[in-house]
Scaffold this motif. Structure first.
Motif, PDB file in Angstrom:
ATOM      1  N   ILE A 197     -56.779  79.592  48.732  1.00 53.03           N
ATOM      2  CA  ILE A 197     -56.123  80.900  48.722  1.00 53.03           C
ATOM      3  C   ILE A 197     -54.609  80.716  48.670  1.00 53.03           C
ATOM      4  N   MET A 198     -54.100  79.750  49.438  1.00 50.12           N
ATOM      5  CA  MET A 198     -52.666  79.480  49.475  1.00 50.12           C
ATOM      6  C   MET A 198     -52.157  79.156  48.074  1.00 50.12           C
ATOM      7  N   GLN A 199     -52.870  78.303  47.359  1.00 43.08           N
ATOM      8  CA  GLN A 199     -52.457  77.904  46.011  1.00 43.08           C
ATOM      9  C   GLN A 199     -52.576  79.077  45.043  1.00 43.08           C
ATOM     10  N   LYS A 200     -53.675  79.852  45.176  1.00 45.56           N
ATOM     11  CA  LYS A 200     -53.909  80.967  44.252  1.00 45.56           C
ATOM     12  C   LYS A 200     -52.815  82.028  44.392  1.00 45.56           C
ATOM     13  N   VAL A 201     -52.435  82.321  45.644  1.00 40.49           N
ATOM     14  CA  VAL A 201     -51.397  83.331  45.884  1.00 40.49           C
ATOM     15  C   VAL A 201     -50.076  82.911  45.245  1.00 40.49           C
ATOM     16  N   GLU A 202     -49.745  81.612  45.349  1.00 37.29           N
ATOM     17  CA  GLU A 202     -48.496  81.138  44.753  1.00 37.29           C
ATOM     18  C   GLU A 202     -48.535  81.307  43.240  1.00 37.29           C
ATOM     19  N   ALA A 203     -49.709  81.020  42.640  1.00 36.46           N
ATOM     20  CA  ALA A 203     -49.868  81.168  41.189  1.00 36.46           C
ATOM     21  C   ALA A 203     -49.822  82.638  40.787  1.00 36.46           C
ATOM     22  N   MET A 204     -50.569  83.488  41.524  1.00 34.82           N
ATOM     23  CA  MET A 204     -50.643  84.930  41.207  1.00 34.82           C
ATOM     24  C   MET A 204     -49.263  85.581  41.252  1.00 34.82           C
ATOM     25  N   SER A 205     -48.455  85.191  42.254  1.00 33.88           N
ATOM     26  CA  SER A 205     -47.154  85.827  42.441  1.00 33.88           C
ATOM     27  C   SER A 205     -46.072  85.123  41.638  1.00 33.88           C
ATOM     28  N   GLU A 206     -46.509  84.185  40.767  1.00 33.17           N
ATOM     29  CA  GLU A 206     -45.566  83.434  39.923  1.00 33.17           C
ATOM     30  C   GLU A 206     -44.503  82.751  40.769  1.00 33.17           C
ATOM     31  N   GLY A 207     -44.930  82.178  41.878  1.00 35.57           N
ATOM     32  CA  GLY A 207     -44.031  81.395  42.711  1.00 35.57           C
ATOM     33  C   GLY A 207     -43.165  82.202  43.656  1.00 35.57           C
ATOM     34  N   SER A 208     -43.228  83.552  43.570  1.00 40.61           N
ATOM     35  CA  SER A 208     -42.336  84.342  44.433  1.00 40.61           C
ATOM     36  C   SER A 208     -42.868  84.478  45.857  1.00 40.61           C
ATOM     37  N   VAL A 209     -44.173  84.352  46.037  1.00 40.47           N
ATOM     38  CA  VAL A 209     -44.742  84.447  47.385  1.00 40.47           C
ATOM     39  C   VAL A 209     -45.430  83.132  47.742  1.00 40.47           C
ATOM     40  N   VAL A 210     -44.869  82.421  48.705  1.00 41.45           N
ATOM     41  CA  VAL A 210     -45.481  81.198  49.208  1.00 41.45           C
ATOM     42  C   VAL A 210     -45.855  81.469  50.663  1.00 41.45           C
ATOM     43  N   ILE A 211     -47.128  81.361  50.994  1.00 41.18           N
ATOM     44  CA  ILE A 211     -47.570  81.630  52.373  1.00 41.18           C
ATOM     45  C   ILE A 211     -47.757  80.313  53.104  1.00 41.18           C
ATOM     46  N   GLY A 212     -47.039  80.131  54.188  1.00 40.19           N
ATOM     47  CA  GLY A 212     -47.171  78.917  54.987  1.00 40.19           C
ATOM     48  C   GLY A 212     -48.484  78.919  55.753  1.00 40.19           C
ATOM     49  N   PRO A 213     -48.972  77.732  56.159  1.00 41.95           N
ATOM     50  CA  PRO A 213     -50.274  77.676  56.843  1.00 41.95           C
ATOM     51  C   PRO A 213     -50.334  78.454  58.149  1.00 41.95           C
ATOM     52  N   GLY A 214     -49.225  78.525  58.874  1.00 38.47           N
ATOM     53  CA  GLY A 214     -49.211  79.292  60.127  1.00 38.47           C
ATOM     54  C   GLY A 214     -49.391  80.774  59.863  1.00 38.47           C
ATOM     55  N   THR A 215     -48.631  81.257  58.876  1.00 38.58           N
ATOM     56  CA  THR A 215     -48.727  82.665  58.489  1.00 38.58           C
ATOM     57  C   THR A 215     -50.120  82.967  57.953  1.00 38.58           C
ATOM     58  N   LEU A 216     -50.649  82.067  57.124  1.00 33.68           N
ATOM     59  CA  LEU A 216     -51.963  82.279  56.520  1.00 33.68           C
ATOM     60  C   LEU A 216     -53.055  82.336  57.575  1.00 33.68           C
ATOM     61  N   TYR A 217     -53.028  81.405  58.519  1.00 31.67           N
ATOM     62  CA  TYR A 217     -54.038  81.380  59.581  1.00 31.67           C
ATOM     63  C   TYR A 217     -53.977  82.661  60.398  1.00 31.67           C
ATOM     64  N   GLY A 218     -52.752  83.131  60.668  1.00 29.74           N
ATOM     65  CA  GLY A 218     -52.577  84.394  61.388  1.00 29.74           C
ATOM     66  C   GLY A 218     -53.155  85.568  60.608  1.00 29.74           C
ATOM     67  N   ALA A 219     -52.925  85.556  59.274  1.00 27.77           N
ATOM     68  CA  ALA A 219     -53.454  86.631  58.434  1.00 27.77           C
ATOM     69  C   ALA A 219     -54.983  86.629  58.467  1.00 27.77           C
ATOM     70  N   PHE A 220     -55.597  85.460  58.396  1.00 30.34           N
ATOM     71  CA  PHE A 220     -57.068  85.373  58.468  1.00 30.34           C
ATOM     72  C   PHE A 220     -57.561  85.962  59.784  1.00 30.34           C
ATOM     73  N   THR A 221     -56.920  85.575  60.879  1.00 32.79           N
ATOM     74  CA  THR A 221     -57.343  86.053  62.199  1.00 32.79           C
ATOM     75  C   THR A 221     -57.275  87.573  62.272  1.00 32.79           C
ATOM     76  N   THR A 222     -56.141  88.122  61.828  1.00 32.55           N
ATOM     77  CA  THR A 222     -55.962  89.579  61.892  1.00 32.55           C
ATOM     78  C   THR A 222     -56.932  90.302  60.971  1.00 32.55           C
ATOM     79  N   LEU A 223     -57.011  89.868  59.711  1.00 35.00           N
ATOM     80  CA  LEU A 223     -57.877  90.552  58.749  1.00 35.00           C
ATOM     81  C   LEU A 223     -59.347  90.471  59.163  1.00 35.00           C
ATOM     82  N   GLU A 224     -59.733  89.354  59.761  1.00 31.28           N
ATOM     83  CA  GLU A 224     -61.119  89.200  60.206  1.00 31.28           C
ATOM     84  C   GLU A 224     -61.403  90.130  61.381  1.00 31.28           C
ATOM     85  N   LYS A 225     -60.427  90.220  62.307  1.00 35.84           N
ATOM     86  CA  LYS A 225     -60.572  91.093  63.462  1.00 35.84           C
ATOM     87  C   LYS A 225     -60.671  92.551  63.020  1.00 35.84           C
TER      88      LYS A 225
END
Lengths: 168, 112
Positions: free
Chosen positions: B31-59
């Protein structure tokens, strides 16, 4: 020259960036962080100077397999973990120091997790002491140590959170 | 499904991209790699932010774990997640329309 170096250094909970910068600096001098051999005592292995990024995370859950896997997949190496604090390392490429938190909301959320745990520890000791007329010595010591210290740490964390919410 | 969208919206940029990347079930780093590709490099999500997003979205019930292989959890968008994403995009489209209209007036003003 000794191959292992040990240093005691105290950092407040909200001083992640200072801690990260210090570890990075040590790495540039050839001292590479290997972990803690005692609470507050950093151990380093002497080697070639290297420009490595250090990032600190705080996780408040027990099962961290998928968490570690995600970071490892993204090229981070786990150097140490202590009471929920995780120390990650990754080489710096093209002068860009990589981040693990890439937006302010998630950075704030990390500090809030620390705040909840630190405040809860003090609260637990207070609640344990409440039913006693004659508070046992171990609780008195815990109260005298943890209540002021954790309250102050909580205040510093709140201040840092407020700073991140309202960038000047 | 009657949804109270205000509970979930607006989505953060990271959350939006995570959800938009989940047109098929996927695990964290992919997902991290896909987001960087989709946003043409403008959005890079770090692993800490990504893990937090998974936790919140799952909750919030917007994504769900579908498998765990080799310590990698794969997630998929839930029905509720799909509806929330659609509503977020609907609102974004209105914003873009309004923004472009305002810009064209402002640009005409500058040109004059």
């Amino acid at each position: 020259m000794k191959t292992t170096v040990k240093k005691f250094k105290f950092f407040s909970a909200h001083e992640d960036e200072a801690q990260e910068a210090w570890l990075q600096d040590m790495g540039k001098q050839g001292l590479h962080f290997t972990g803690f051999d005692r609470v507050g005592r950093f151990t380093f292995a002497r080697g070639e100077p290297a420009h490595m990024a250090y990032r600190i995370d705080y996780i408040d859950r027990w099962k961290t397999d998928d968490y570690s896997r995600l970071f490892e997949d993204a090229g981070w190496e786990r150097v140490a973990d202590l009471f929920g604090w995780f120390y990650w390392r990754k080489p710096v490429a093209d002068g860009v120091v990589p981040e693990i938190y890439t937006d302010p909301q998630s950075k704030i959320a990390k500090l809030q997790r620390m705040l909840v745990t630190i405040a809860a520890i003090a609260a637990v000791f207070v609640f344990l002491a409440l039913p006693y007329d004659d508070v046992p010595m171990y609780l008195v010591i815990a109260l005298v140590v943890f209540v002021p210290f954790n309250t102050y740490q909580s205040y510093l964390l709140l201040k840092r959170i407020r700073e991140l919410r309202n960038p000047a | 499904m009657e949804l109270n969208f205000s509970k979930y919206l607006p989505l953060s940029e990271a959350s939006f991209y995570v959800m938009a990347a989940l047109d098929a079930p996927m695990h964290g780093y992919a997902i991290m790699q896909k987001v960087e590709a989709m946003s043409e490099g403008s959005v890079v999500i770090g692993p800490g932010t990504l893990y937090g997003a998974f936790t919140t979205l799952e909750k919030q019930g917007l994504i769900a774990k579908v498998s765990e292989i080799d310590r990698r959890k794969s997630y998929a968008l839930t029905e509720r997640g799909r509806l929330v994403l659609a509503e977020h995009i609907r609102r974004l489209a209105i914003m873009v329309r309004n923004g472009e209209a305002a810009l064209s007036i402002l640009n005409k003003g500058n040109a004059a």
